[in-house]
Design an enzyme around this catalytic site. Structure first.
Site, PDB file in Angstrom:
ATOM      1  N   ASP A 128      -2.375   2.189  -4.257  1.00 26.83           N
ATOM      2  CA  ASP A 128      -3.601   2.143  -3.468  1.00 26.83           C
ATOM      3  C   ASP A 128      -4.501   1.021  -3.953  1.00 26.83           C
ATOM      4  O   ASP A 128      -4.218   0.351  -4.935  1.00 26.83           O
ATOM      5  CB  ASP A 128      -4.310   3.490  -3.544  1.00 26.83           C
ATOM      6  N   HIS A 183       0.826  -1.214   0.000  1.00 29.13           N
ATOM      7  CA  HIS A 183       0.000   0.000   0.000  1.00 29.13           C
ATOM      8  C   HIS A 183       0.853   1.254   0.000  1.00 29.13           C
ATOM      9  O   HIS A 183       0.391   2.351  -0.288  1.00 29.13           O
ATOM     10  CB  HIS A 183      -0.941   0.000   1.211  1.00 29.13           C
TER      11      HIS A 183
END
EC number: 2.3.1.12
Lengths: 398, 458
Positions: free
Chosen positions: A375, A371
């Site tokens: 995203d 992450h």
């Protein structure tokens, strides 16, 4: 003059190599090119071959001991020759960067009387064959000497112990060395130093399954390689990665490095661990070429023939637990990569198509991504792209 | 704490010395002379007479060594042989007596029997006495087995003890039984000039050892003039005609002989001990004991021939010492894995561990290493180049599991084999071992090497 055999350097980053097994003992004759030992480093296991014909006259590194590359591990010479120890540190190989100059090894004196084990030759041979830890044995012979009876009793105990229900068995201690140690360190590092999470998706591969069944025999006949679902998925991944390069990246030194090429790591389970052979420039390979590379690499890895270069440099990895019936799972990133795809076990299930129920083949996909680099939405877009390729597979063939 | 020992043979006197050394108060009861069968009627006297026969053999072949003897120069004096034998025995018996004295062991002459678990009745020349002991060790030994239809009479039908002290060398002798004792006596008397006939029920002599060894020996024995009848059985005896009547297959044969020596084995000597009174279990085969030599009554031990089994003096020494040590509080156990088995024939036979047959039945494809004395320098020098050394090695690890030898002085060589086996050495170690040259020991070394295909002189 005795020939020195050193711990080879397998890859630039190698700091330590472990002699996992000696195939020869001191005094044994060796032929040039004959395997004398197995060594382990990082995720690589490799055979060391005798550079000359002669007799193994001295072993410097015990089984299980780790030494830096360039350290002498044994000497080969005439049977009656003695080893002339070189003074000082072992000489580093020419191509070894200064940063990893091996540490000077202590010249240990011959085992002192205290360390010497009292054991009969027969007992030693039987114990070694069975892999019994000699230190765990209690000798009942004269002066505490370990005799054959002690070993056979210990083996019988071991057998009895194994036959007992688990609750009564003694805990086994297995030292973490070699490949296991590398895997342990890498995986822990991965989980500790990234922000990884896994998302899943299901692809309807009914058409792909049909296509695969049609093409595989021809592929085998023409190119000598069967085509598997994994091969198609890998091809789909390569195509999807090119469209979504954010997952074909390294997260390093607070920078995201996206790669123009796809070096595809394909995890291969071994008896005592796993390795990830790398298919370089997978983006340049046709489906059939990719399939050939995957099969060839996996074979080499299983046979322990994969060289260090072939096990390094992947930009994205694929791991497959489908063979074990696992559907979705959470693969762990292979740092510094930012994405890894897990292929699950496909299954047939009724699926609505409009108002109709049809039999469909479903393939579970699991994508772990970092992450920090990417995203949820772009990761999902990548998975969606994969799904599309797999559900409309004609494009994969091109 | 008193330990009473019944029997002063190898098991009993060794136990007595050992217990005394461990601070025990020891009472040793023996009805005859100290030293038991071994010293007085077995090992020592027979080997002493055999040595006389060996000297005779050597002298007979003196000319081949370049020594001329005038015709008729050799004569055998049986009574001198006897007195020499007696000298050796006496000296050794005195030695045992000295050991008893030195270790302050109380020796009582008499016959012992149990009155209860801890009470013994001793009947001696000076009457009866009752002695109590905290522990008792039974080492009563063994005695020759009789044939029911031909009981020992000491006149014509002899046991091995009688045959040792005959007044003259018999001109003819029938030996019933071709085992260890029968063969030793056959060789002795044949070489001293008797016409010897062996009658053995098995299909070969020395059935307990390997066939190749037994066959080699039988050939040699027949060369010495012994008539060997295997697969034959003594049927009856005709006392008045001094004739043994025996059968081979369906045919009956008659052999007239000065004496018949019955050597069909020995049985534990348990009669008269009144073991029932102490609650000690026993059978005609002997007293059962555990690894510490304890009987079913824990404070009563038994060892030596009385427990049946191996029936060898050196096993008895070991058993006696284990029994005495355990009785004195040490946690020791018997180890009889490697007991040498010696036969003092000409040539000698010595074996240890498994025979080839046993080794094959357990390990299958055992490695066999053989070396012949005919290729050994020292054996040729001694002019005793008959025989061989055979070694059985376990196939996987090369453990030496058995050694069988026939040839010159092999009863001495077997000590090396015993050391090798007791040390659990493996065949490949022979490579790093140097045998002195020229010696008979080289045969053992070469046979070891031959198990791994490396014999030099074969």
């Amino acid at each position: 003059m005795a020939v020195k055999v050193v711990m080879p350097k397998l890859g630039m980053a190698m700091k330590q190599g472990e002699v996992s097994i000696w195939n020869k003992k001191v005094g044994d004759p060796v032929e040039k090119g004959e395997s004398i030992a197995s060594i382990q480093s990082e995720k690589i296991e490799m055979e060391i071959e005798a550079p000359e014909k002669g007799t193994l006259i001295d072993i410097k590194v015990k089984e299980g001991e780790e030494v830096p590359p360039g350290t002498a591990i044994c000497y080969i010479g005439d049977a009656n020759e003695s080893v002339q120890e070189e003074a000082g540190a072992p000489v580093a190989e020419d191509n070894m960067p200064q940063a990893v100059q091996p540490v000077k090894q202590e010249n240990k004196p011959a085992a002192s009387k205290k360390d010497r084990m009292k054991i009969s030759p027969v007992a030693r041979k039987i114990a070694e064959k069975a892999g019994l830890d000699l230190k765990q044995l209690k000798g009942t012979g004269p002066g505490g000497r370990i005799v054959k009876d002690d070993v056979t009793k210990a083996l019988a105990e071991q057998k009895k112990d194994q036959a007992k229900p688990v609750s009564e068995q003694k805990a086994q201690e297995i030292p973490v060395t070699g490949m296991r140690k590398v895997i342990a360190a890498r995986m822990q590092e991965s989980l500790a130093n990234s922000a990884q999470l896994t998302i899943t998706m299901k692809a309807d591969i009914t058409k792909l399954a049909t296509l695969q069944k049609q093409l595989s025999p021809t592929a085998e006949e023409r190119y000598g390689t069967k085509l598997t679902i994994t091969h198609f998925v890998s091809r789909a991944a390569v195509l999807a990665l090119q469209a979504h390069p954010v997952l074909n990246s390294f997260y390093q030194n607070e920078r995201i490095i996206t790669h123009p090429h796809v070096h595809l790591g394909m995890a291969v389970a071994l008896e005592n661990g796993l390795v990830v052979p790398v298919i370089r420039h997978a983006e340049k390979l046709s489906l059939i070429e990719l399939a050939q590379s995957i099969s060839e690499n996996a074979k080499k890895a299983r046979e322990g023939r994969a060289g260090s270069e072939e096990l390094q440099g992947s930009t994205f990895s694929i791991t497959n637990l489908g063979a074990f019936g696992v559907e979705h799972f959470t693969p762990i990133l292979n740092p510094p990569e930012t994405g890894i795809l897990g292929i699950g076990a496909s299954y047939d299930t009724p699926v609505y198509q409009g108002e109709e129920i049809v039999r469909s083949t479903i393939l579970p996909l699991s994508l772990t991504f970092d992450h920090r680099a990417c995203d949820g939405a772009p990761a999902a877009a990548f998975l969606k792209a994969m799904k599309t390729y797999l559900e409309e597979p004609a494009a994969l063939i091109l | 704490m008193t330990l009473a020992i019944i029997g002063g043979g190898p098991a009993g006197y060794a136990a007595a010395v050992s217990a005394a050394q461990q601070g025990r108060n020891v009472l040793l009861i023996d009805k005859g002379k100290l030293g038991g069968t071994c010293l007085n009627e077995g090992c020592i006297p027979t080997k002493s007479l055999l040595e006389s026969a060996n000297v005779l053999d050597k002298i007979k072949h003196a000319d081949s060594f370049g020594i001329e003897l005038p015709a008729g120069a050799i004569s055998v004096d049986w009574s001198k042989m006897q007195s020499r034998k007696q000298q050796v025995v006496s000296q050794l018996v005195q030695g045992v007596q000295y050991l008893m004295k030195k270790n302050q062991i109380q020796v009582v002459k008499g016959t012992a029997s149990f009155l209860s678990e801890r009470k013994l009745l001793i009947e001696g020349e000076n009457g009866k006495e009752i002695r109590e002991a905290d522990q008792v060790l039974i080492a009563s030994g063994s005695e020759p087995i009789e044939l029911p239809f031909a009981p020992f009479d000491g006149e014509w039908i002899l046991d091995s003890k009688d045959a040792l002290s005959l007044s003259e060398i018999p001109s003819s002798l029938v030996i019933v039984g071709g085992g260890v004792i029968g063969c030793e006596y056959a060789g002795l008397f044949a070489r001293l000039g008797s016409q010897v006939t062996i009658i053995e029920t098995a299909d070969r002599l020395i059935p307990a050892e390997d066939e190749d060894i037994a066959r080699l020996f039988q050939e040699k024995l027949e060369e010495d003039g012994v008539e060997v009848h295997t697969s034959s059985r003594l049927g009856r005896v005709d006392q008045t005609a001094k004739t043994a009547i025996w059968k081979s297959g369906q045919r009956e044969f008659k052999t007239k002989a000065d004496y018949v020596l019955v050597a069909i084995g020995r049985k534990p000597r348990l009669d008269g001990l009144q073991l029932e009174q102490a609650g000690v279990d026993f059978s005609p085969k002997g007293i059962p004991v555990n690894g510490h030599m304890q009987t079913n009554v824990p404070h009563i031990y038994a060892c030596g021939d009385a427990i049946g089994g191996i029936q060898l003096a050196h096993a008895a020494f070991h058993e006696g010492i284990i029994a005495a040590s355990h009785a004195s509080g040490r946690d020791v156990k018997i180890n009889e894995k490697h007991v040498p088995r010696c036969i003092y024939t000409s040539p000698e036979i010595a074996c240890i561990g498994m025979t080839e047959r046993q080794a094959r039945s357990i390990y299958g494809d055992v490695k066999i290493g053989e070396f012949s004395f005919s290729a050994n320098g020292k054996a040729l020098i001694k002019q005793q180049a008959e025989g061989k050394v055979k070694i059985m090695a376990e196939p996987e690890f090369g453990e030496i599991v058995g050694v069988s030898m026939i040839g010159p002085d092999v009863t001495e060589l077997i000590g090396q084999a015993a050391a090798i086996m007791n040390g659990e050495m493996t065949a490949d170690m022979a490579e790093h071992f140097i045998a002195a040259h020229p010696t008979l020991s080289e045969t053992l070394h070469e046979a070891l090497l031959s198990t791994i295909g490396l014999a030099v002189h074969a």
